[in-house]
Scaffold this motif. Sequence first.
Motif, PDB file in Angstrom:
ATOM      1  N   SER A  45       0.831  -1.211   0.000  1.00 34.33           N
ATOM      2  CA  SER A  45       0.000   0.000   0.000  1.00 34.33           C
ATOM      3  C   SER A  45       0.864   1.259   0.000  1.00 34.33           C
ATOM      4  O   SER A  45       0.554   2.236  -0.686  1.00 34.33           O
ATOM      5  N   ARG A  99      -8.051   8.291  -8.122  1.00 33.23           N
ATOM      6  CA  ARG A  99      -8.945   7.524  -7.256  1.00 33.23           C
ATOM      7  C   ARG A  99      -8.188   6.351  -6.628  1.00 33.23           C
ATOM      8  O   ARG A  99      -8.312   6.077  -5.434  1.00 33.23           O
ATOM      9  N   ARG A 102      -5.764   7.580  -3.896  1.00 33.54           N
ATOM     10  CA  ARG A 102      -6.426   7.893  -2.629  1.00 33.54           C
ATOM     11  C   ARG A 102      -6.741   6.637  -1.827  1.00 33.54           C
ATOM     12  O   ARG A 102      -6.596   6.612  -0.595  1.00 33.54           O
ATOM     13  N   ILE A 103      -7.163   5.578  -2.520  1.00 28.70           N
ATOM     14  CA  ILE A 103      -7.432   4.317  -1.832  1.00 28.70           C
ATOM     15  C   ILE A 103      -6.148   3.760  -1.229  1.00 28.70           C
ATOM     16  O   ILE A 103      -6.124   3.344  -0.065  1.00 28.70           O
ATOM     17  N   MET A 106      -5.097   5.720   1.847  1.00 31.19           N
ATOM     18  CA  MET A 106      -5.900   5.393   3.027  1.00 31.19           C
ATOM     19  C   MET A 106      -5.482   4.050   3.612  1.00 31.19           C
ATOM     20  O   MET A 106      -5.347   3.893   4.833  1.00 31.19           O
ATOM     21  N   THR A 167      -9.563  -3.038   2.333  1.00 30.03           N
ATOM     22  CA  THR A 167     -10.310  -2.097   1.488  1.00 30.03           C
ATOM     23  C   THR A 167     -11.779  -2.065   1.903  1.00 30.03           C
ATOM     24  O   THR A 167     -12.416  -1.021   1.840  1.00 30.03           O
ATOM     25  N   CYS A 171     -12.083   1.469   3.314  1.00 29.87           N
ATOM     26  CA  CYS A 171     -12.458   2.210   2.097  1.00 29.87           C
ATOM     27  C   CYS A 171     -13.880   1.900   1.643  1.00 29.87           C
ATOM     28  O   CYS A 171     -14.335   2.428   0.625  1.00 29.87           O
ATOM     29  N   HIS A 172     -14.549   1.009   2.357  1.00 30.62           N
ATOM     30  CA  HIS A 172     -15.960   0.680   2.093  1.00 30.62           C
ATOM     31  C   HIS A 172     -16.170   0.174   0.670  1.00 30.62           C
ATOM     32  O   HIS A 172     -17.128   0.560  -0.003  1.00 30.62           O
ATOM     33  N   THR A 173     -15.280  -0.704   0.221  1.00 28.18           N
ATOM     34  CA  THR A 173     -15.415  -1.270  -1.108  1.00 28.18           C
ATOM     35  C   THR A 173     -16.468  -2.377  -1.114  1.00 28.18           C
ATOM     36  O   THR A 173     -16.952  -2.814  -0.069  1.00 28.18           O
ATOM     37  N   ASP A 194     -13.954   0.061  -7.327  1.00 30.23           N
ATOM     38  CA  ASP A 194     -14.699  -0.094  -6.077  1.00 30.23           C
ATOM     39  C   ASP A 194     -14.802  -1.564  -5.683  1.00 30.23           C
ATOM     40  O   ASP A 194     -15.461  -1.893  -4.707  1.00 30.23           O
TER      41      ASP A 194
END
Length: 227
Positions: A45, A99, A102-103, A106, A167, A171-173, A194
């Motif tokens: 990451s 995008r 950013r993931i 986090m 994630t 990250c609410h994937t 996502d």
Amino acid sequence: MPEYKTEYQITPDVMVRTRSPISRRMLPEVQQVLLTSVNFARNSSKYCTSKTRQEIAALLDYIPVGNQYGANFHSTFQRWFNIDPGQTSLRRYRDYMERFRRICSMLDRELHEPLELVDSKLLKQLRGRTLGYINTTNEKRRIHLNVKKIKSGNEWELANTIVHEATHKFCHTTDSVNINDKEMDSIPPLRALDNAESLGYTIIQLYQSHHLGRQLPILRTKWGRRR
């Protein structure tokens, strides 16, 4: 009776809890596999955050085409997120990369905080077919893993599972499609960005290219499903 019978503080910031009071599943060599996998997940990451930032800054007036002779950043990114450079504007491609950055950022932040890796009854109910899962309430730092499958040689797959579940947690994937689903190769880029499975493999394979100089083959049925 306590929910978890045995605790192992394998590092100051990684706690493992199992339900078995005397368990061969957490012998020192198994703890080392877990620690290696956690480090792979954390390093991947961090690397992907930095690498994606560099690649965004390097974009000029065209989209780099993935290298058909090897696995570079753009070939991996375009493959897992189903991006066709010929059908994508530079602005949209940059948005996809931002995008993703950013993931990764986090994940980098959250995975370097203290973690709990936990064995669970649910894994036994599912007869070992689930590699990992999370609960969304009251378990901020906890990831459930199928501890009985942790053994030497599975470090990268376990790291992938940790990234996948992280994630979801941070990250609410979603779980739109799984690696074994035919749709994996055709879902639109935004949906893939996502999808925890797409993100997990992208992050791990990009880090493998950096760390190993190559990407390991995808073993689609070795471990089973993540949730």
